[in-house]
Design a protein around this motif. Structure first.
Motif, short mmCIF file in Angstrom:
data_model
loop_
_atom_site.label_atom_id
_atom_site.label_comp_id
_atom_site.label_asym_id
_atom_site.label_seq_id
_atom_site.Cartn_x
_atom_site.Cartn_y
_atom_site.Cartn_z
N LYS A 118 48.71 19.54 -41.23
CA LYS A 118 48.74 18.11 -40.92
C LYS A 118 47.35 17.56 -40.62
CE LYS A 118 53.51 17.88 -39.23
NZ LYS A 118 53.86 19.31 -39.45
N LYS A 119 46.48 18.36 -40.02
CA LYS A 119 45.12 17.89 -39.76
C LYS A 119 44.40 17.58 -41.07
CE LYS A 119 43.76 21.46 -37.11
NZ LYS A 119 42.82 21.84 -38.10
N ALA A 120 44.43 18.56 -41.98
CA ALA A 120 43.74 18.37 -43.25
C ALA A 120 44.38 17.27 -44.08
CB ALA A 120 43.74 19.69 -44.04
N ALA A 121 45.72 17.18 -44.03
CA ALA A 121 46.42 16.15 -44.81
C ALA A 121 46.06 14.75 -44.33
CB ALA A 121 47.93 16.38 -44.74
N PRO A 131 47.35 4.62 -45.54
CA PRO A 131 47.37 4.33 -44.10
C PRO A 131 47.86 5.52 -43.28
CG PRO A 131 48.44 2.57 -45.34
CD PRO A 131 48.21 3.69 -46.30
N VAL A 132 47.19 5.79 -42.16
CA VAL A 132 47.64 6.80 -41.20
C VAL A 132 47.66 6.17 -39.82
CG1 VAL A 132 46.70 8.72 -42.56
CG2 VAL A 132 45.34 7.72 -40.72
N LEU A 133 48.44 6.75 -38.93
CA LEU A 133 48.50 6.24 -37.55
C LEU A 133 47.23 6.61 -36.80
CD1 LEU A 133 52.17 7.23 -36.71
CD2 LEU A 133 51.28 4.89 -36.82
N PRO A 134 46.80 5.79 -35.83
CA PRO A 134 45.69 6.19 -34.96
C PRO A 134 46.02 7.51 -34.27
CG PRO A 134 46.27 3.88 -34.62
CD PRO A 134 47.34 4.47 -35.49
N GLY A 135 45.01 8.37 -34.14
CA GLY A 135 45.27 9.66 -33.51
C GLY A 135 44.07 10.57 -33.60
N TYR A 136 44.34 11.87 -33.54
CA TYR A 136 43.27 12.87 -33.55
C TYR A 136 43.69 14.03 -34.44
CZ TYR A 136 40.00 16.48 -32.02
OH TYR A 136 39.04 17.48 -31.98
N ASP A 137 42.81 14.43 -35.36
CA ASP A 137 43.07 15.56 -36.26
C ASP A 137 41.85 16.46 -36.35
OD1 ASP A 137 41.31 14.14 -38.03
OD2 ASP A 137 43.02 13.04 -38.82
N ARG A 266 48.07 12.01 -55.90
CA ARG A 266 46.85 12.23 -56.70
C ARG A 266 45.73 12.82 -55.85
NH1 ARG A 266 47.28 6.51 -60.06
NH2 ARG A 266 48.60 7.32 -61.77
N ALA A 267 45.63 12.36 -54.62
CA ALA A 267 44.60 12.89 -53.73
C ALA A 267 44.82 14.38 -53.47
CB ALA A 267 44.59 12.13 -52.41
N ALA A 268 46.09 14.79 -53.44
CA ALA A 268 46.42 16.20 -53.19
C ALA A 268 46.27 17.06 -54.44
CB ALA A 268 47.84 16.30 -52.66
N GLY A 269 46.01 16.46 -55.60
CA GLY A 269 45.99 17.21 -56.85
C GLY A 269 47.36 17.72 -57.21
N GLU A 290 53.81 12.87 -43.67
CA GLU A 290 53.53 14.19 -44.22
C GLU A 290 53.95 14.20 -45.68
OE1 GLU A 290 55.79 17.23 -42.31
OE2 GLU A 290 57.70 16.23 -42.58
N MET A 291 53.62 15.29 -46.37
CA MET A 291 54.08 15.47 -47.74
C MET A 291 54.85 16.77 -47.83
SD MET A 291 52.06 15.36 -51.37
CE MET A 291 53.05 15.15 -52.88
#
Length: 498
Positions: A118-121, A131-137, A266-269, A290-291
């Motif tokens: 999830k951090k890398a994603a 768009p992603v939620l505000p947070g920490y990864d 596409r970003a994930a290849g 998530e994916m």
């Protein structure tokens, strides 16, 4: 000529049966695998051949890469379909299948690993403009750092293990005073479940909807979306009822969401079928969740409205064929619902309820589909996920799909194990559900209205199952003359579980 010489289905239950049936249509022989607990299971009988892979414990059978590869060698299969769950999102399994000179029906191992973290994603999605939620990864996982980042993000927030899924280790933290205690508990659960205690922090969205985009990508660079699904009716972060299209989206929102889904893939290849999941806030904004790098449990609702066979598309892409349709060829018609039938006891906090299925009646009729791994006599064990089957309905619009679902659930009978069918009937019959007033806390909010009646005694159930069997053997005239065997079950007459 078939796409493959033979496909080994590295799974069990209803999804194994589902994959086998598409292979049969395509003229592809199939090989099933089974643990000692599944020796007489339905998927074993439906495949062209079946290979034992170990004891009931999943770790030594369905989760054993060595056992599965040995089964592939024994059967001579040249492709492996992982279904969902078990090793379906395991990059090492995908790599091992490829290293053995075989085809893995799904994305390559590096995609599984990229999107399984999830951090890398999150970082990948930010770079892709999703768009992603505000947070920490971040990689600094010291407790003091996470506490500081939590204060920066703001409360309430969600603690999430970076690895794994299924809601394990997730916790809502509403104030700084309880953060470190919640963090320690989440770390313990994440370590036990996934072997990794790295965490992600995300701003909590109150009363969100869970909406996802089905994507399919070939090896030649074409990525399509097949529309969205609403999966907001959940319990303990596990989906219970799904539908398409989402009743919450305007045409402009739908276009933006599906465009973001393609950008994420596409970003994930990405190659093959996958799902990009989003949280939809009450204000209409959406954020990446998530994916899932596999076929989803809820894929039948997409098939119902598009007329496409997602397993067939998976197999064609895995065989190296380009997608035979363009985005403008994907057209959704009508509305579809799916209800997941679990062997769970609503009277005991939805705990799994193992046992033997004494009697089974599944609904049929216009606009009704049942994906099932059950038979009368099937043994439901404690070793695997308690999902038994999925009831799917299609209608020209949402009210008709709901109407058909109410009818279908009313004619679904499973005797011998406790199920959640009474709760499903209560959900689809609830005024808030009919109005499309959904969010991920729907079940908790309406729990007092979704409680089932207590189960009848097992002896009464066995007597009813025996009476049904006797009546069936005597023919329709005997059935008409015989006393009603359901009378002893009182309010549990139709499909109320045990």
């Amino acid at each position: 000529m078939p796409l493959f010489r033979k496909v080994l289905v590295a799974n069990r239950g209803e999804i194994a049966v589902r994959v086998i049936r598409t292979c049969r249509v395509l003229g592809i022989p199939t090989a099933a695998v089974y643990s000692e607990a599944d020796r007489t299971a339905r998927h074993v009988r439906e495949a062209d051949e079946a290979i034992p892979i170990g004891p009931a414990e999943a770790r030594l059978s369905y989760l054993s890469i060595d056992a599965l590869l040995a089964a592939v060698r024994e059967t001579g299969a040249d492709a492996v379909h992982p279904g969902y769950g078990f090793l379906s999102q395991n990059g090492d399994f995908a790599d091992a299948v490829k290293a053995a000179g075989l085809v893995f029906v799904g994305p390559p191992g590096d995609v599984h690993r990229r999107m399984g973290d999830k951090k890398a994603a999150r970082r990948l999605m930010v770079a892709a403009g999703v768009p992603v939620l505000p947070g920490y990864d971040g990689d600094d996982q010291a407790d003091s750092t996470l506490l500081g980042q939590a204060r920066r993000t703001g409360f309430p927030l969600m603690l999430k293990p970076s690895r794994g899924g299924g809601g394990k280790g997730m916790r809502v933290v509403r104030e700084a005073e309880g953060f470190l205690e919640a963090l320690a508990a989440s770390r313990r659960e994440a370590t036990a479940a996934f072997g990794d205690d790295a965490m992600v922090l995300e701003r909590l969205v109150e009363r969100p909807r869970h909406v996802e985009v089905q994507v399919i990508a070939d090896g030649q660079g074409r990525t399509l979306h097949l529309g969205e699904r609403e999966c907001s009716v959940q319990r303990r972060h596990q989906k219970v009822v799904e539908e398409t299209p989402s009743p919450a989206l305007s045409p402009a929102q739908r276009e933006a969401l599906c465009t973001a889904g393609i950008a994420a893939a596409r970003a994930a290849g990405y190659v093959n079928a996958g799902t990009v999941e989003f949280l939809l806030s009450p204000d209409g904004t959406f954020s990446f969740l998530e994916m899932n790098t596999r076929l989803q449990v809820e894929h039948p609702v997409t098939e119902a409205v598009t007329g496409l066979d997602l397993v067939r598309l998976q197999l064609e892409v895995a065989a190296g064929r380009p997608l035979s349709l363009a985005q403008e060829d994907v057209a959704a018609r009508g509305h579809a619902l799916e209800c997941r039938l679990y062997a769970e006891d609503p009277q005991r906090d939805d705990l799994p309820a193992p046992g033997r299925v004494l009697h089974l009646a599944e609904p049929e009729g216009p606009g009704i589909r049942v994906d099932s791994g059950l038979d009368a006599g099937s043994e439901v064990t404690v070793h695997y996920d308690p999902l038994l089957s999925k009831v799917v309905t299609w209608g020209r619009d949402r009210p008709e799909a709901i109407e058909r679902m109410r009818d279908a659930l009313g004619r679904t009978v499973v005797l011998g194990v406790v199920t959640n069918i009474a709760r499903l009937r209560a959900i689809v019959g609830h005024p808030a559900f009919a109005a499309g007033d959904l969010h991920t806390g729907f079940i908790e909010e309406h729990l007092s209205e979704l409680v089932a009646s207590p189960c009848p005694p097992l002896e009464a159930i066995a007597a009813v199952a025996a009476a049904l069997g006797i009546a069936r053997n005597r023919g329709s005239r005997a059935r008409r003359a015989a006393p009603d065997p359901w009378a002893s079950l009182g309010p549990w007459r139709l499909g109320e579980g045990r």
